[in-house]
Design an enzyme around this catalytic site. Structure first.
Site, PDB file in Angstrom:
ATOM      1  N   ASP A   1       0.797  -1.226   0.000  1.00 39.89           N
ATOM      2  CA  ASP A   1       0.000   0.000   0.000  1.00 39.89           C
ATOM      3  C   ASP A   1       0.828   1.275   0.000  1.00 39.89           C
ATOM      4  OD1 ASP A   1      -2.508  -1.291  -0.029  1.00 39.89           O
ATOM      5  OD2 ASP A   1      -2.307  -1.732   2.112  1.00 39.89           O
TER       6      ASP A   1
ATOM      7  N   ASP B   1      -5.963  -4.959  -6.499  1.00 43.01           N
ATOM      8  CA  ASP B   1      -5.674  -3.583  -6.071  1.00 43.01           C
ATOM      9  C   ASP B   1      -4.230  -3.187  -6.380  1.00 43.01           C
ATOM     10  OD1 ASP B   1      -7.488  -5.179  -4.504  1.00 43.01           O
ATOM     11  OD2 ASP B   1      -7.723  -3.548  -3.061  1.00 43.01           O
TER      12      ASP B   1
END
Length: 789
Positions: free
Chosen positions: A115, A173
């Site tokens: 992330d 993602d």
């Protein structure tokens, strides 16, 4: 009559749809929604500015829920503020964006999950794009290094989670985080990260997608064999369902990868994903999807505004890469999504509602009953981004502001990145009439005010002379071509502003002696890029430029290399105005014939100076002036046949001066021009007249080493991206009293070979050792002998 009118309107509508053009009526809606977003986001900032380290996440029971920098969504709110600053140009929003961006900086060292791409690229990435803050660039590169530690060469992917549930998990993602890797490679010139991004995207195409172009959420790989162990949809209804946000991530990610790479496979793949999403039978009329396209209780299922926002942003961009009906369909769908999200059905009713978030009705993780029918920071981010992109489309700008293109050709990518890093502050400010306002003026001169009178023309003229061949390639639909188009447009505005008497950046062409120098560099740039600069200017600006160049005639050059400044101005006047003072040109040539010292070296005046002025000025300008003389059959043009071999010989000597480490002799004056010292070698390379024993590949390799050594030296740029006086870093003492900030931009002369297109052998030949590197590694060498003509 009514039937004819109706048919006309129908045909207009059909043409509009097929053209894929933005709808002008959207401007009012976007302006209103963006202004609401400004007010709502600044309301949220007021709630958070005194809560050290806190960032918005969602809300529960109407109350704001925050997170720290380690939560995966921490970078979205700072990124939203940057987009809103770009829209409103409000210093208070910029300050808010800077404050919140600083809060996520610790995550640049994160190696425990993927992330870091979301966190840093959305915040620092947008911050650097808009401010050119050098410290932001450093954060981006550090974060990319951190993310790269999660790349596994056997699987060919970056790992997402460290969960024991899967051996090596990769979630859809993660496509979004590849942008950080690609951008950092473009900045650094090291294609290691870019190649990781390409590998990950290729594996995702192969293993994440079903035949109908819907995506699984998670793929688990075997780390020994690299084979797929399982394909699941962790956050969806079932493993074989189409979780909406996952489809959005993939659409956005492959569109981005096409932008970053120019690889048509990614564009085709993104197009197929788009068609799957848009044409899905369970896509609602308002185009804001249910949280899963296969949720069992449709139409009673929850929507996911975040998925709709991500899709809208991706579809606006994708529409610009496509033609015909699919382009129009993508843009029309994005338009509907933006309208829906901006409506009362999804947007907060008034400032302060919805815990300060812009959008309502997103879905986080349905199975865990987490963030259901809730506001989410990333929904706001992609909604604002989608509107920003649509507005850019309305303004006839590229929807994504690419700073530097990554490329499989890592050297060209690095050169372009380095060039843009140098030139952007000059061109972006002069094109906006803020050069005098924003450019710092650093000098060792005792009378700094006199340097301020001349330094701005120095910056522009010298910048243009180096980048002109690259501009002359023109705009095209490649990543680099679109970037080039942006700087061509900027340059045209700069040329208008610099001679507009009503412009705050009207530049000085005749007050003092220095303007002659930089009018000549400007003239040189115009001659090198005539098609993309002079020929595209309006008549008024052309006439003003001619008068500005003529006005330098009152400045008498000294009996030195300065003679070619006057000669260059006259050559440009011959080309652009049809008349010149040819005696000035002939005098400059004759004096330099007299000052020739042998072996391709000219004196700077009657004396010999051991410095780089044969490259900074004398030989490049002499050859350009002779080009014009030959074109117009001027008397004395036959000297071209004598000068050109000298020029080639001098360039050959320059190549030999570059050490194995990319250093070169620190000799003579004006060393603060840095690698502009190699303008002669760069120009001979660009002209394709290198001697046979000096290959283009060895020149490329040598100059790349030189550029990298100097541009990466700490202190080369100030915090706002302007060059500092120095040779290799911040060294004010190396600058003579005539040196100021504008002077430094002569370093752009090294970039002339960028005028060779990307397919040229100069860029595509295998890297080779240059002469000194061969010499010090015991490789065979050819004898070096003096040139005696």
């Amino acid at each position: 009559m009514k039937r004819t009118l109706s048919l006309f309107i129908f045909l207009c509508i059909i043409l509009y749809i097929k053209a894929g053009e933005p709808n002008p009526s959207m401007r009012k809606l976007i302006d209103e929604a963006m202004q609401f977003s400004v007010n709502q986001s600044m309301y949220m900032y007021d709630q958070l500015k005194n809560q050290e380290g806190k960032l918005p996440k969602t809300s529960e029971n109407g109350q704001l829920v925050t997170c720290n920098s380690g939560w995966w969504t921490s970078g979205f709110y700072p990124g939203t503020l940057w987009y809103l600053y770009e829209y409103a140009n409000d210093a208070s929003i910029k300050q808010a964006a800077q404050t919140m961006t600083t809060r996520v900086e610790p995550e640049k060292y994160t190696t425990s999950n993927h992330d870091v791409g979301f966190i840093i690229n959305c915040s620092f990435g947008n911050g650097y794009r808009l401010t050119r803050n050098e410290s932001y660039r450093d954060v981006i590169n550090t974060a990319a290094q951190s993310l790269s530690t999660r790349f596994h060469p056997v699987t060919g992917c970056t790992r997402s989670w460290n969960s024991k549930k899967w051996q090596f998990s990769v979630i859809i993602d993660n496509m979004m985080n590849l942008e950080l890797l690609s951008v950092s490679s473009a900045y650094s010139g090291d294609n290691k990260f870019y190649n990781m991004a390409l590998s990950h995207a290729d594996k995702t195409m192969k293993n994440h997608y079903r035949d109908n172009f819907s995506s699984y959420h998670v793929v688990s790989y075997d780390t020994i064999t690299g084979k797929v162990i399982s394909q699941v949809t962790h956050q969806g209804v079932s493993d074989n369902s189409s979780w909406s946000r996952g489809q959005a991530w993939g659409l956005y990610g492959f569109t981005m990868m096409y932008r970053e790479s120019g690889d048509r496979r990614y564009l085709d793949f993104a197009s197929n994903i788009a068609e799957y999403i848009i044409n899905h039978p369970n896509m609602p009329k308002d185009k804001i999807p249910y949280w899963d396209f296969d949720a069992p209780n449709i139409p009673k299922e929850d929507r996911d505004a975040s998925a709709g926002a991500i899709m809208a942003s991706a579809l606006v961009e994708l529409s610009t890469y496509l033609d015909g009906e699919l382009s129009a369909l993508c843009l029309k769908t994005a338009e509907t999504q933006i309208k829906s999200l901006a409506s009362k059905n999804y947007r907060a009713k008034k400032i302060g509602d919805n815990a300060g978030f812009i959008l309502m009705h997103s879905t986080g993780f349905m199975a865990k009953k987490s963030e259901i029918d809730a506001p989410l920071s990333y929904a706001d981010y992609y909604f604002v981004e989608a509107m920003s992109r649509y507005k850019r489309l309305l303004d006839k700008k590229d929807v994504v502001d690419v700073i530097a293109p990554a490329s499989k050709n890592k050297d060209r990518a690095f050169w372009i990145s380095s060039m843009v890093r140098i030139i952007d502050p000059v061109l972006s400010n002069l094109s906006a009439n803020t050069l005098k306002q924003n450019m710092p003026v650093e000098s060792s001169a005792t009378d700094i005010e006199k340097r301020k009178e001349v330094t701005h023309l120095e910056a522009f003229g010298r910048t243009l002379t180096g980048i002109a061949p690259w501009l002359e390639l023109g705009e095209d639909n490649t990543v680099e071509g679109r970037l080039r188009g942006k700087y061509i447009a900027m340059t045209l505005e700069c040329l208008k502003n610099c001679v507009d008497p009503n412009s705050p950046d009207n530049l000085n062409f005749n007050n003092g002696r220095q303007p002659l120098v930089d009018a000549a560099f400007l003239a040189h740039g115009l001659l090198r890029a005539k098609t993309q600069t002079w020929d595209r200017l309006d008549k008024t600006t052309q006439l003003r430029l001619i008068e500005a160049l003529k006005s330098t005639r009152i400045i008498k050059p000294s009996e030195t290399n300065w003679l070619f400044f006057s000669a260059m101005v006259e050559a440009a006047l011959k080309e652009f105005a049809g008349e010149w003072n040819v005696e000035v040109v002939n005098y400059a040539l004759q004096k330099h014939k007299d000052w020739y010292k042998g072996d391709a070296w000219y004196g700077d005046g009657s004396e010999f100076h051991l410095d780089y002025y044969n490259s900074f000025v004398i030989q490049p300008m002499m050859v350009q002036v002779l080009d014009v003389m030959k074109k117009y059959n001027a008397e004395g043009a036959d000297f071209y046949d004598i000068q050109l071999p000298r020029y080639v010989r001098y360039a050959e000597q320059q190549e030999r001066m570059i050490s194995p480490e990319g250093a070169y002799p620190v000799i003579g004056r004006s060393l603060a021009y840095r690698f502009g010292a190699f303008q002669a070698l760069a120009d001979v390379t660009y002209r394709k007249i290198l001697p046979q024993r000096v290959s283009p590949a060895q020149v490329r390799s040598a100059l790349t080493a030189v550029i990298k050594r100097q541009i990466t030296a700490p202190g080369t740029f100030n915090q706002d991206g302007w060059l500092k006086v120095g040779f290799c870093g911040d060294q004010i003492g190396v600058g003579e009293s005539y040196i100021s900030t504008g002077s430094l931009y002569l370093c752009s002369g090294v970039f002339l070979p960028l005028g060779l297109n990307a397919g040229d052998d100069f860029w595509n030949s295998k890297a080779q050792d240059w002469t000194s590197k061969k010499a010090y590694s015991g490789q065979p060498l050819y004898l070096d002998k003096a040139y005696k003509n």
